[in-house]
Design an enzyme around this catalytic site. Structure first.
Site, PDB file in Angstrom:
ATOM      1  N   SER A 268      -4.181  -0.247 -60.338  1.00  0.00           N
ATOM      2  CA  SER A 268      -4.776   1.002 -60.811  1.00  0.00           C
ATOM      3  C   SER A 268      -4.449   1.258 -62.282  1.00  0.00           C
ATOM      4  O   SER A 268      -4.757   0.421 -63.122  1.00  0.00           O
ATOM      5  CB  SER A 268      -4.313   2.126 -59.890  1.00  0.00           C
ATOM      6  OG  SER A 268      -5.301   3.090 -59.823  1.00  0.00           O
ATOM      7  N   LYS A 272      -4.912  -1.357 -65.390  1.00  0.00           N
ATOM      8  CA  LYS A 272      -5.535  -1.166 -66.718  1.00  0.00           C
ATOM      9  C   LYS A 272      -4.569  -1.720 -67.762  1.00  0.00           C
ATOM     10  O   LYS A 272      -4.935  -2.393 -68.727  1.00  0.00           O
ATOM     11  CB  LYS A 272      -5.778   0.325 -67.008  1.00  0.00           C
ATOM     12  CG  LYS A 272      -6.582   1.107 -65.950  1.00  0.00           C
ATOM     13  CD  LYS A 272      -6.763   2.568 -66.347  1.00  0.00           C
ATOM     14  CE  LYS A 272      -6.951   3.571 -65.212  1.00  0.00           C
ATOM     15  NZ  LYS A 272      -8.073   3.479 -64.338  1.00  0.00           N
ATOM     16  N   TRP A 359     -14.306   4.930 -56.437  1.00  0.00           N
ATOM     17  CA  TRP A 359     -13.843   5.578 -57.680  1.00  0.00           C
ATOM     18  C   TRP A 359     -13.608   4.523 -58.776  1.00  0.00           C
ATOM     19  O   TRP A 359     -13.794   4.775 -59.962  1.00  0.00           O
ATOM     20  CB  TRP A 359     -12.554   6.341 -57.369  1.00  0.00           C
ATOM     21  CG  TRP A 359     -11.984   7.223 -58.429  1.00  0.00           C
ATOM     22  CD1 TRP A 359     -10.729   7.119 -58.982  1.00  0.00           C
ATOM     23  CD2 TRP A 359     -12.575   8.375 -59.033  1.00  0.00           C
ATOM     24  NE1 TRP A 359     -10.524   8.121 -59.893  1.00  0.00           N
ATOM     25  CE2 TRP A 359     -11.644   8.914 -59.944  1.00  0.00           C
ATOM     26  CE3 TRP A 359     -13.829   9.002 -58.893  1.00  0.00           C
ATOM     27  CZ2 TRP A 359     -11.911  10.047 -60.724  1.00  0.00           C
ATOM     28  CZ3 TRP A 359     -14.090  10.124 -59.667  1.00  0.00           C
ATOM     29  CH2 TRP A 359     -13.138  10.628 -60.566  1.00  0.00           C
ATOM     30  N   HIS A 409      -7.852   2.435 -51.724  1.00  0.00           N
ATOM     31  CA  HIS A 409      -7.131   2.238 -52.981  1.00  0.00           C
ATOM     32  C   HIS A 409      -5.640   2.052 -52.672  1.00  0.00           C
ATOM     33  O   HIS A 409      -4.942   3.004 -52.344  1.00  0.00           O
ATOM     34  CB  HIS A 409      -7.348   3.495 -53.829  1.00  0.00           C
ATOM     35  CG  HIS A 409      -6.828   3.391 -55.223  1.00  0.00           C
ATOM     36  ND1 HIS A 409      -7.433   2.614 -56.175  1.00  0.00           N
ATOM     37  CD2 HIS A 409      -5.765   3.969 -55.828  1.00  0.00           C
ATOM     38  CE1 HIS A 409      -6.766   2.726 -57.313  1.00  0.00           C
ATOM     39  NE2 HIS A 409      -5.743   3.539 -57.125  1.00  0.00           N
TER      40      HIS A 409
HETATM   41  C1  GCU Z   1      -6.543   8.236 -60.676  1.00  0.00           C
HETATM   42  C2  GCU Z   1      -7.326   7.881 -61.914  1.00  0.00           C
HETATM   43  C3  GCU Z   1      -7.642   6.378 -61.979  1.00  0.00           C
HETATM   44  C4  GCU Z   1      -6.377   5.593 -61.794  1.00  0.00           C
HETATM   45  C5  GCU Z   1      -5.664   6.020 -60.549  1.00  0.00           C
HETATM   46  C6  GCU Z   1      -4.287   5.370 -60.338  1.00  0.00           C
HETATM   47  O1  GCU Z   1      -7.332   8.057 -59.548  1.00  0.00           O
HETATM   48  O2  GCU Z   1      -8.511   8.638 -61.902  1.00  0.00           O
HETATM   49  O3  GCU Z   1      -8.232   6.066 -63.206  1.00  0.00           O
HETATM   50  O4  GCU Z   1      -6.685   4.214 -61.777  1.00  0.00           O
HETATM   51  O5  GCU Z   1      -5.420   7.418 -60.593  1.00  0.00           O
HETATM   52  O6  GCU Z   1      -3.679   4.921 -61.271  1.00  0.00           O
HETATM   53  O7  GCU Z   1      -3.827   5.378 -59.185  1.00  0.00           O
END
Ligand code: GCU
Length: 429
Positions: A268, A272, A359, A409
């Site tokens: 997540s 990134k 998402w 997720h």
């Molecule tokens: C939120 C956010 C995402 C991210 C995620 C995470 O959902 O909107 O962009 O990837 O958190 O890091 O768990």
């Protein structure tokens, strides 16, 4: 052609004709309002001034540096400017970890200035090994102590998310030990012949808009600034990527590990970060940004999943101020996330997803791979071997890897199995 772009064009043209690496000239990048709006993903092989990249050399010398500078200028901000070199000290080494299968090494990465961040790097190496082993370097959310019940792993010192089990008032307690051990499944990684090196994001800078207690606080103090940058212009993902790089500094000197087989992993927001870190550091040979989504592996353009505006509104501190200007007009971005993936070329990268995690825009992530593929082809690196998404649960072939599994997720032991299969396919074939 827009007159304001001329200085940049001149710079690139000079670089091409003189066979010099184009230096980053962010001051010459146009304001957002002057960038052309394009609904489709921009061609990664066309420079900002319209010059087409035809050769590997032009890619390496001109377009790659330009893309790195563009991402820093319009989205992530620069990596923290730290010239001081950290020291990496082995604090303890226990060869009886995981019932004797592995050695647990506790490494501390620190700077001479005690106000600087201090990173605890936990390195777990298989004992049954011949020669140097490949290693996953992974940033975790809840502390190294959450990955194992072993009480010899120090509890994370800094702030932790309220959602981390066993944390009270943002701090780890003894009950936090091993709270994520089932998902990380260290034995599986070791049994497959890989090492794992992990560190917690919070050692670099905590994930709070209202507080910077790590690298940005240190740099502000060093530079005599009253406070760290405003959240909206901070760039915490860049800071965490810097943390990955400091861990890699240490790993390349560890004689148990193969410096040519270092894979960056994260889930997540940490995914990134893993992708950005790998894109900017060629010592990282493979990247697995798992379910990274918007601001990572999903396109900023388009309507599926999280939008640029949504991510900037909720997590202002992750990106720089310029990125906020794309909230209502992501189609003006002079790149999209396929260009970040393309910076990995010719190295393997796996975008792994879950069906219920819309998402993170799983189908858009496949488009990202498709759009990065021309760069891999230019470098004779293969890339994407199928134009369609693989079946659920199957790992695609090729250096631009994709997988999607049922479920939500999360990062589970089954995801690690796919990560290991991907690394095996590229490093052990
Ligand atoms: C939120 C956010 C995402 C991210 C995620 C995470 O959902 O909107 O962009 O990837 O958190 O890091 O768990």
């Amino acid at each position: 052609m827009q007159p304001k772009l001329v200085p940049w064009i001149a710079c690139i043209a000079a670089a091409c004709s003189m066979h010099l690496e184009a230096s980053a000239q962010p001051a010459l990048f146009p304001p957002v309002s002057e960038l052309p709006a394009r609904a489709e993903l921009p061609d990664p092989l066309v420079c900002l001034d319209g010059t087409r990249i035809e050769t590997k050399r032009q890619w390496v010398k001109v377009r790659r540096p330009e893309l790195k500078a563009l991402f820093a200028h319009y989205m992530y901000g620069p990596l923290p400017a730290v010239s001081a070199r950290p020291t990496s000290a082995l604090k303890a080494s226990y060869p009886d970890f995981l019932g004797g299968k592995a050695t647990l090494k506790l490494v501390e990465i620190s700077f001479a200035d005690p106000a600087a961040p201090r990173l605890d790097l936990m390195v777990i190496v298989p004992n049954a090994r011949r020669g140097r082993v490949p290693v996953f370097v992974a940033m975790n959310f809840c502390g190294n102590h959450a990955l194992t019940h072993d009480p010899r792993v120090p509890l994370t010192r800094g702030w932790l998310y309220r959602s981390c089990a066993g944390c009270v008032d943002g701090r780890a307690t003894e009950t936090a030990r091993g709270s994520q051990a089932a998902d990380w499944d260290l034995a599986q990684i070791i049994d497959r012949g890989y090492a794992l090196a992990s560190f917690c994001s919070t050692d670099v800078d905590s994930d709070r808009a209202e507080v910077s207690d790590g690298i940005y606080a240190w740099l502000a103090k060093r530079d005599g600034d009253a406070a760290p940058p405003e959240p909206a212009n901070r760039g915490t993902i860049s800071a965490w990527a810097w943390g990955f790089h400091r861990c890699v500094d240490s790993l390349v000197r560890d004689r148990d590990l193969d410096p040519k087989r270092i894979a960056a992993v994260g889930h997540s927001r940490n995914g990134k970060t893993a992708l950005l870190a790998a894109a900017l550091d060629d010592r990282i040979g493979l990247a697995i940004p798992h379910q990274a989504g918007c601001g990572g592996t999903a396109p900023s353009r388009g309507k599926i999943g999280e939008s640029v505006k949504q991510i900037n509104d909720r997590f202002a501190h992750w990106f720089n101020a310029a990125f906020k200007q794309f909230n209502e007009q992501p189609e003006r971005l002079p790149f999209d996330q396929h260009c970040l993936v393309a910076l990995m070329a010719p190295r393997p990268v796996l975008l792994s997803n879950a069906i219920e995690d819309q998402w993170a825009n799983p189908s858009g992530q496949f488009d990202v791979l498709r759009a990065a593929a021309p760069v891999y082809r230019l470098l004779d690196a293969g890339g994407l071997e199928s134009g369609t998404m693989p079946e659920t649960g199957r790992l695609s072939a090729g250096k631009l890897g994709y997988s999607i599994r049922p479920g939500k997720h999360s990062m589970t032991r089954d995801d690690w199995r796919i990560f290991l299969d991907f690394a095996d396919a590229h490093w052990r074939a």
